[in-house]
Design a protein around this motif. Structure first.
Motif, PDB file in Angstrom:
ATOM      1  N   PRO A   1       0.850  -1.204   0.000  1.00 49.10           N
ATOM      2  CA  PRO A   1       0.000   0.000   0.000  1.00 49.10           C
ATOM      3  C   PRO A   1       0.879   1.245   0.000  1.00 49.10           C
ATOM      4  O   PRO A   1       1.961   1.241   0.600  1.00 49.10           O
ATOM      5  N   SER A   2       0.428   2.302  -0.653  1.00 46.35           N
ATOM      6  CA  SER A   2       1.276   3.473  -0.925  1.00 46.35           C
ATOM      7  C   SER A   2       1.945   4.060   0.310  1.00 46.35           C
ATOM      8  O   SER A   2       3.157   4.259   0.352  1.00 46.35           O
TER       9      SER A   2
ATOM     10  N   ALA B   1       6.551   4.497   4.479  1.00 40.24           N
ATOM     11  CA  ALA B   1       7.036   4.169   5.822  1.00 40.24           C
ATOM     12  C   ALA B   1       8.211   3.193   5.732  1.00 40.24           C
ATOM     13  O   ALA B   1       9.209   3.317   6.455  1.00 40.24           O
ATOM     14  N   TRP B   2       8.090   2.224   4.833  1.00 38.38           N
ATOM     15  CA  TRP B   2       9.154   1.238   4.628  1.00 38.38           C
ATOM     16  C   TRP B   2      10.437   1.930   4.142  1.00 38.38           C
ATOM     17  O   TRP B   2      11.534   1.628   4.629  1.00 38.38           O
TER      18      TRP B   2
ATOM     19  N   LEU C   1       4.139   3.279  12.721  1.00 30.33           N
ATOM     20  CA  LEU C   1       3.860   2.785  14.064  1.00 30.33           C
ATOM     21  C   LEU C   1       3.205   1.404  14.018  1.00 30.33           C
ATOM     22  O   LEU C   1       3.570   0.504  14.785  1.00 30.33           O
ATOM     23  N   THR C   2       2.271   1.220  13.104  1.00 26.82           N
ATOM     24  CA  THR C   2       1.569  -0.058  12.974  1.00 26.82           C
ATOM     25  C   THR C   2       2.518  -1.171  12.545  1.00 26.82           C
ATOM     26  O   THR C   2       2.507  -2.275  13.112  1.00 26.82           O
ATOM     27  N   PHE C   3       3.342  -0.888  11.562  1.00 31.54           N
ATOM     28  CA  PHE C   3       4.192  -1.932  10.964  1.00 31.54           C
ATOM     29  C   PHE C   3       5.443  -2.215  11.780  1.00 31.54           C
ATOM     30  O   PHE C   3       5.847  -3.366  11.941  1.00 31.54           O
ATOM     31  N   PHE C   4       6.078  -1.150  12.297  1.00 30.24           N
ATOM     32  CA  PHE C   4       7.363  -1.329  12.986  1.00 30.24           C
ATOM     33  C   PHE C   4       7.262  -1.215  14.505  1.00 30.24           C
ATOM     34  O   PHE C   4       8.265  -1.387  15.201  1.00 30.24           O
ATOM     35  N   LYS C   5       6.058  -0.900  15.013  1.00 30.27           N
ATOM     36  CA  LYS C   5       5.818  -0.792  16.462  1.00 30.27           C
ATOM     37  C   LYS C   5       6.729   0.241  17.116  1.00 30.27           C
ATOM     38  O   LYS C   5       7.132   0.111  18.267  1.00 30.27           O
TER      39      LYS C   5
END
Length: 321
Positions: free
Chosen positions: A89-90, A95-96, A132-136
């Motif tokens: 997702p964009s 974030a990545w 925040l969601t992906f990498f905590k």
């Protein structure tokens, strides 16, 4: 200020969008006798991000397998990376990219600058949530740990996603900001960087355009020249990125892509990030700016500097459909 409309190179499949058919094609391309890379390129480059998310979901529904994992097991190198980037997702992709810039071997300040100095308020907020969601972890905390000084200050300011979105301009405020920038830099011994930080991070794009025009009337040089003479290093690069993106974002991104291609060895990672991030938004306009600036079409420049299926997919993404 008139609204400016930009055009991407990748367009929605629209009425031709059929997640079930696309999933079938991908499954056969991956699971057949030998990988059919052409089909993978056709499907991924023939749909926008939202449609690719629907294809991912349908693929798992139909076959009980994850499309991303299947591609990982069947592909390799930069072609694999580019395919996986297209399936993110964009905002998660942004974030990545930031995570990679921070967590790699040494902080990649240029990647931080190119991403954070060019996003809208809404995009910044979405990126922070995805991070925040992906990498905590908090993106702001990570940026604070990995940067310092005035450069850190401008990045943290931008991460607030609080730039004015007012389209109306106050001439008195424009004149005051231009004068304040002049007094904070050229007209004093030592530079008052907090004034530059405050104005560049908080004012709306139309207001800043007017400030830059007014600055040229006050000074003997434009705002870019003042920034180059008054600042240095990553802070200078960050301030210039904001100014260039306000003045002409397509010219700025054409310059970023050119650096990836024409530097000492191709910066494939950043090239992929730029093409994926812009192919649905403004890559056609960036390509027009690239041709005007460097006398070569963007697809041709990419073709000459990449190879294999990776190069074919990049060229397809950079070619207006």
């Amino acid at each position: 200020m008139a609204l400016v409309y930009y055009e991407g190179t990748v367009k929605p499949a629209g009425g031709n969008h059929d997640p079930e058919e696309a999933s079938n094609r991908l499954h056969k391309a991956i699971r057949g006798l030998g990988t059919d890379e052409k089909v993978i390129i056709d499907v991924l480059a023939g749909h926008i991000n939202y449609e690719r998310q629907e294809i991912k979901k349908m693929y798992k529904t139909m076959f009980g397998q994850d499309l991303v994992e299947d591609l990982k097991s069947d592909l390799s190198g930069n072609f694999e990376k580019l395919c996986l980037y297209l399936l993110m997702p964009s905002r998660m992709f942004d974030a990545w990219c930031l995570y990679q810039a921070i967590e790699g071997l040494g902080t990649d300040e240029e990647r931080l600058i190119e991403i954070l100095c060019t996003k809208t308020n809404g995009e910044i907020q979405d990126i922070k949530e995805e991070y925040l969601t992906f990498f905590k972890r908090s993106l702001e905390d990570d940026v604070r740990k990995d940067t310092s000084g005035h450069f850190q200050h401008i990045l943290i300011s931008l991460l607030q996603g609080n730039r004015s979105e007012d389209q109306e301009m106050d001439d008195k405020k424009v004149q005051k900001d231009a004068r304040d920038l002049y007094e904070a830099g050229e007209n004093r011994v030592g530079t008052h960087t907090s004034v530059f930080n405050s104005i560049l991070a908080s004012r709306s794009p139309p207001h800043l355009q007017a400030v830059f025009d007014q600055y040229r009337r006050i000074s003997q040089q434009d705002i870019e020249g003042a920034i180059r003479s008054e600042t240095s290093g990553n802070l200078c690069k960050a301030f210039l990125a904001i100014v260039k993106c306000i003045k002409d974002p397509t010219d700025y991104y054409a310059e970023c892509i050119h650096k990836c291609i024409k530097g000492l060895g191709t910066n494939d990672e950043r090239l992929m990030e730029l093409i994926v991030s812009h192919c649905e938004i403004d890559l056609k306009d960036i390509g027009d700016a690239y041709l005007k600036k460097y006398g070569e079409s963007l697809p041709l420049a990419i073709k000459g500097d990449t190879s294999g299926d990776y190069g074919k997919l990049l060229v397809r993404l950079a070619t207006p459909q």
